[in-house]
Design a protein around this motif. Structure first.
Motif, PDB file in Angstrom:
ATOM      1  N   SER A 118     -12.850   0.014   0.968  1.00 20.48           N
ATOM      2  CA  SER A 118     -13.659  -0.697   1.973  1.00 20.48           C
ATOM      3  C   SER A 118     -12.940  -1.948   2.474  1.00 20.48           C
ATOM      4  O   SER A 118     -13.086  -2.326   3.649  1.00 20.48           O
ATOM      5  N   THR A 119     -12.149  -2.574   1.609  1.00 20.24           N
ATOM      6  CA  THR A 119     -11.358  -3.736   2.031  1.00 20.24           C
ATOM      7  C   THR A 119     -10.306  -3.320   3.045  1.00 20.24           C
ATOM      8  O   THR A 119     -10.080  -4.005   4.060  1.00 20.24           O
ATOM      9  N   LEU A 120      -9.645  -2.193   2.800  1.00 21.70           N
ATOM     10  CA  LEU A 120      -8.639  -1.693   3.747  1.00 21.70           C
ATOM     11  C   LEU A 120      -9.276  -1.382   5.099  1.00 21.70           C
ATOM     12  O   LEU A 120      -8.697  -1.689   6.156  1.00 21.70           O
ATOM     13  N   ILE A 121     -10.463  -0.780   5.089  1.00 20.29           N
ATOM     14  CA  ILE A 121     -11.156  -0.482   6.344  1.00 20.29           C
ATOM     15  C   ILE A 121     -11.528  -1.781   7.058  1.00 20.29           C
ATOM     16  O   ILE A 121     -11.365  -1.916   8.286  1.00 20.29           O
ATOM     17  N   ARG A 122     -12.007  -2.767   6.316  1.00 20.56           N
ATOM     18  CA  ARG A 122     -12.376  -4.063   6.915  1.00 20.56           C
ATOM     19  C   ARG A 122     -11.160  -4.717   7.567  1.00 20.56           C
ATOM     20  O   ARG A 122     -11.276  -5.365   8.616  1.00 20.56           O
ATOM     21  N   GLU A 123      -9.995  -4.540   6.960  1.00 19.74           N
ATOM     22  CA  GLU A 123      -8.763  -5.118   7.505  1.00 19.74           C
ATOM     23  C   GLU A 123      -8.225  -4.343   8.701  1.00 19.74           C
ATOM     24  O   GLU A 123      -7.214  -4.725   9.287  1.00 19.74           O
TER      25      GLU A 123
END
Length: 294
Positions: free
Chosen positions: A203-208
């Motif tokens: 989810s962090t990668l998607i947010r970035e």
């Protein structure tokens, strides 16, 4: 960037890989069911993984997944098909807790750590394929990892994550599934294990702003990856007033008369999309008349 998933292979076809951005899918489910943060994460993780599993099917094939733990959310049910269409609901959407010891949404507490995960596949055959395993953690991704290893006997790494804004809207959601096929080398397996152990939360990668392709490149490196297909993913429910009317028509004229005289009409709500349908006495009379004409 609209939601979509990527299908790929790596290491000369000995590894299958899928990655998905599902932010809009999970946000649509949140809006329809008014889920609170922890419930959103539980439903969102389940829908994200289900979308990928649906994409593993072909043609008109579809599946239904039920995650039924002993936590306060109650059962989570998701339908998905090979076309990237997904719908789902959580029995109690108003579940939220303080963050867990790791500073994350406490999905395991919401789902529960005892219960079952079942997968029913409709492959167009007389009998459906059904697989069921016990819940091992309630964190969802680990439960699906156990399902693949136990029920389908395919070593798999499953990851899914949902980030929720302070106003409960969905900030980011996504996931991946990596499956090792027979013939995979020890070197490939070791590399994957190391990459999966060190990759940031999905989810962090998607947010970035990382795309599904970029996520798979992090896992495999561009030289090892062969992208096969890109599939749009959407929240889709086939319910309609016509379907509701047909169901009521099938009850027969006596039941329809009761709805008209006693209830003054009929109300129906779809579990999956939360759409509400109302049929007036006149609407019901027309259904009764059409039944009489047949």
């Amino acid at each position: 960037m609209s939601d979509y998933l990527i299908k790929a292979t790596a290491f000369e076809g000995t590894v299958r890989a899928y990655a998905i951005k599902s932010t809009e899918l999970v946000e649509e489910a949140r809006k329809r069911h008014d889920t609170w943060a922890t419930a959103s994460a539980a439903l969102g993780r389940t829908m994200t993984i289900s979308a990928i599993m649906g994409a593993m099917l072909k043609g008109e094939d579809k599946l239904t997944i039920k995650l039924e733990g002993d936590g306060p959310t109650g059962p989570i049910v998701v339908d998905a098909n090979a076309k990237g269409q997904v719908r789902g609901y959580i029995t109690n959407p108003h579940v939220d807790f303080d963050l867990n010891a790791k500073g994350k949404l406490d999905v395991a507490r919401a789902v529960g750590t005892a219960g079952n995960l079942s997968v029913v596949k409709d492959l167009g055959l007389k009998d459906h394929f059904t697989g069921q395993v016990p819940i091992v953690s309630g964190e969802v991704s680990e439960d699906f990892t156990y399902y693949f290893a136990t029920s389908e006997q395919v070593p798999s790494a499953v990851g899914a994550g949902v980030l929720v804004n302070p106003d409960h809207t969905i900030l980011a959601a996504g996931g991946f599934i990596v499956q090792v096929m027979p013939g995979a080398s020890d070197e490939a397996i070791d590399l994957l294990e190391n990459r999966i152990a060190t990759i940031p939360p999905i989810s962090t990668l998607i947010r970035e702003g990382k795309s599904p392709e970029a996520i798979l490149n992090i896992l495999f490196g561009e030289t090892n990856l062969n992208i096969l297909d890109k599939l749009p993913v959407t929240f889709h429910c086939p319910c309609s007033i016509e379907r509701i009317s047909n169901a009521i028509r099938g009850l027969g004229n006596d039941e329809i008369d009761d709805m008209i005289k006693v209830d003054g009409g009929a109300e129906a709500t779809c579990h999956f999309c939360n759409e509400h349908y109302h049929l007036s006495p006149d609407d019901l009379s027309k259904l009764k008349q059409s039944e009489e004409l047949q």
